[in-house]
Design a protein around this motif. Structure first.
Motif, PDB file in Angstrom:
ATOM      1  N   LEU A   1       0.814  -1.159   0.117  1.00  0.00           N
ATOM      2  CA  LEU A   1       0.110   0.023   0.003  1.00  0.00           C
ATOM      3  C   LEU A   1       0.873   1.321   0.072  1.00  0.00           C
ATOM      4  O   LEU A   1       0.588   2.225  -0.631  1.00  0.00           O
ATOM      5  N   SER A   2       1.763   1.345   0.749  1.00  0.00           N
ATOM      6  CA  SER A   2       2.814   2.751   0.890  1.00  0.00           C
ATOM      7  C   SER A   2       3.676   2.543  -0.656  1.00  0.00           C
ATOM      8  O   SER A   2       3.688   3.648  -0.900  1.00  0.00           O
ATOM      9  N   LEU A   3       3.780   1.544  -1.082  1.00  0.00           N
ATOM     10  CA  LEU A   3       4.398   1.594  -2.380  1.00  0.00           C
ATOM     11  C   LEU A   3       3.811   2.017  -3.470  1.00  0.00           C
ATOM     12  O   LEU A   3       3.934   3.056  -4.273  1.00  0.00           O
ATOM     13  N   ALA A   4       2.485   1.563  -3.532  1.00  0.00           N
ATOM     14  CA  ALA A   4       1.426   1.945  -4.473  1.00  0.00           C
ATOM     15  C   ALA A   4       0.870   3.368  -4.390  1.00  0.00           C
ATOM     16  O   ALA A   4       0.812   4.278  -5.228  1.00  0.00           O
ATOM     17  N   LEU A   5       0.979   3.830  -3.072  1.00  0.00           N
ATOM     18  CA  LEU A   5       0.391   5.411  -2.997  1.00  0.00           C
ATOM     19  C   LEU A   5       1.216   6.448  -2.651  1.00  0.00           C
ATOM     20  O   LEU A   5       1.171   7.371  -3.083  1.00  0.00           O
ATOM     21  N   ALA A   6       2.760   6.257  -2.680  1.00  0.00           N
ATOM     22  CA  ALA A   6       3.582   7.072  -2.295  1.00  0.00           C
ATOM     23  C   ALA A   6       4.830   7.202  -3.284  1.00  0.00           C
ATOM     24  O   ALA A   6       5.590   8.046  -3.049  1.00  0.00           O
ATOM     25  N   ARG A   7       4.980   5.889  -3.859  1.00  0.00           N
ATOM     26  CA  ARG A   7       6.133   5.801  -4.757  1.00  0.00           C
ATOM     27  C   ARG A   7       6.380   7.165  -5.728  1.00  0.00           C
ATOM     28  O   ARG A   7       7.463   7.776  -5.947  1.00  0.00           O
ATOM     29  N   SER A   8       5.161   7.451  -6.565  1.00  0.00           N
ATOM     30  CA  SER A   8       5.445   8.340  -7.302  1.00  0.00           C
ATOM     31  C   SER A   8       5.644   9.827  -7.082  1.00  0.00           C
ATOM     32  O   SER A   8       6.414  10.405  -7.546  1.00  0.00           O
ATOM     33  N   TRP A   9       5.084  10.017  -5.896  1.00  0.00           N
ATOM     34  CA  TRP A   9       5.038  11.267  -5.188  1.00  0.00           C
ATOM     35  C   TRP A   9       6.519  11.504  -4.740  1.00  0.00           C
ATOM     36  O   TRP A   9       7.055  12.649  -5.005  1.00  0.00           O
ATOM     37  N   LEU A  10       7.073  10.555  -4.104  1.00  0.00           N
ATOM     38  CA  LEU A  10       8.462  10.682  -3.750  1.00  0.00           C
ATOM     39  C   LEU A  10       9.500  10.663  -4.676  1.00  0.00           C
ATOM     40  O   LEU A  10      10.228  11.280  -4.454  1.00  0.00           O
ATOM     41  N   LYS A  11       9.251   9.753  -5.703  1.00  0.00           N
ATOM     42  CA  LYS A  11      10.279   9.761  -6.818  1.00  0.00           C
ATOM     43  C   LYS A  11      10.463  11.188  -7.363  1.00  0.00           C
ATOM     44  O   LYS A  11      11.216  11.562  -7.844  1.00  0.00           O
ATOM     45  N   ASN A  12       9.140  11.927  -7.750  1.00  0.00           N
ATOM     46  CA  ASN A  12       9.324  12.968  -8.240  1.00  0.00           C
ATOM     47  C   ASN A  12       9.849  14.210  -7.191  1.00  0.00           C
ATOM     48  O   ASN A  12      10.541  15.111  -7.581  1.00  0.00           O
ATOM     49  N   MET A  13       9.762  13.980  -5.978  1.00  0.00           N
ATOM     50  CA  MET A  13      10.284  14.702  -4.772  1.00  0.00           C
ATOM     51  C   MET A  13      11.973  14.670  -5.092  1.00  0.00           C
ATOM     52  O   MET A  13      12.688  15.605  -4.927  1.00  0.00           O
ATOM     53  N   PHE A  14      12.390  13.424  -5.213  1.00  0.00           N
ATOM     54  CA  PHE A  14      13.794  13.076  -5.115  1.00  0.00           C
ATOM     55  C   PHE A  14      14.727  13.448  -6.322  1.00  0.00           C
ATOM     56  O   PHE A  14      15.757  13.871  -6.407  1.00  0.00           O
ATOM     57  N   THR A  15      13.750  13.367  -7.536  1.00  0.00           N
ATOM     58  CA  THR A  15      14.507  13.537  -8.909  1.00  0.00           C
ATOM     59  C   THR A  15      14.622  15.038  -9.048  1.00  0.00           C
ATOM     60  O   THR A  15      15.258  15.511  -9.862  1.00  0.00           O
ATOM     61  N   GLY A  16      13.299  15.849  -8.716  1.00  0.00           N
ATOM     62  CA  GLY A  16      13.390  17.123  -8.801  1.00  0.00           C
ATOM     63  C   GLY A  16      12.691  17.545 -10.183  1.00  0.00           C
ATOM     64  O   GLY A  16      12.143  16.606 -11.232  1.00  0.00           O
ATOM     65  N   TYR A  17      12.597  18.711 -10.895  1.00  0.00           N
ATOM     66  CA  TYR A  17      12.012  18.928 -11.783  1.00  0.00           C
ATOM     67  C   TYR A  17      12.767  19.760 -12.889  1.00  0.00           C
ATOM     68  O   TYR A  17      13.899  20.648 -12.375  1.00  0.00           O
ATOM     69  N   VAL A  18      12.970  19.717 -14.066  1.00  0.00           N
ATOM     70  CA  VAL A  18      13.774  20.264 -14.929  1.00  0.00           C
ATOM     71  C   VAL A  18      13.278  21.386 -15.687  1.00  0.00           C
ATOM     72  O   VAL A  18      12.066  20.976 -16.393  1.00  0.00           O
ATOM     73  N   SER A  19      13.338  22.809 -15.602  1.00  0.00           N
ATOM     74  CA  SER A  19      12.585  23.811 -16.189  1.00  0.00           C
ATOM     75  C   SER A  19      13.082  24.045 -17.422  1.00  0.00           C
ATOM     76  O   SER A  19      12.394  24.415 -18.472  1.00  0.00           O
ATOM     77  N   SER A  20      14.270  23.718 -17.856  1.00  0.00           N
ATOM     78  CA  SER A  20      14.767  23.871 -19.278  1.00  0.00           C
ATOM     79  C   SER A  20      15.917  22.975 -19.401  1.00  0.00           C
ATOM     80  O   SER A  20      16.742  22.950 -18.610  1.00  0.00           O
ATOM     81  N   ARG A  21      16.235  22.653 -20.592  1.00  0.00           N
ATOM     82  CA  ARG A  21      17.434  21.638 -20.992  1.00  0.00           C
ATOM     83  C   ARG A  21      18.542  22.534 -21.529  1.00  0.00           C
ATOM     84  O   ARG A  21      18.362  23.017 -22.441  1.00  0.00           O
TER      85      ARG A  21
END
Length: 87
Positions: A67-87
């Motif tokens: 349950l924790s894997l299904a509910l929180a993995r995508s949210w935490l993965k985005n938090m750890f990888t960060g966002y790229v605003s421009s390349r």
């Protein structure tokens, strides 16, 4: 009571299993193993409040981990990888 018997209590064993799995997450990439460590800690916490049989412990471990894997993995993965605003 012998001192080593304190280390053989189920909640202590589950806590150390969770700790080992969380340390393993630092070595194994992918952000998956940490959720199983969290599931082990859930079992340890519940077992402190209410004694569980081995089957109940395993069912709770699997349920909490998945349950924790299904509910929180995508949210935490985005938090750890960060966002790229421009390349």
């Amino acid at each position: 009571m012998e001192p080593w018997r304190e280390w053989l209590r189920p909640e202590v064993i589950w806590f150390f299993i969770g700790l080992v799995l969380l340390f393993a997450e630092m070595v194994i990439p992918g952000l998956i193993v940490a959720f199983f460590g969290f599931g082990a800690w859930v079992v340890a916490a519940v077992h402190l409040c209410k004694p569980l049989t081995v089957n109940q412990q395993l069912a709770l471990f699997i349920t909490a981990s998945v349950l924790s894997l299904a509910l929180a993995r995508s949210w935490l993965k985005n938090m750890f990888t960060g966002y790229v605003s421009s390349r």
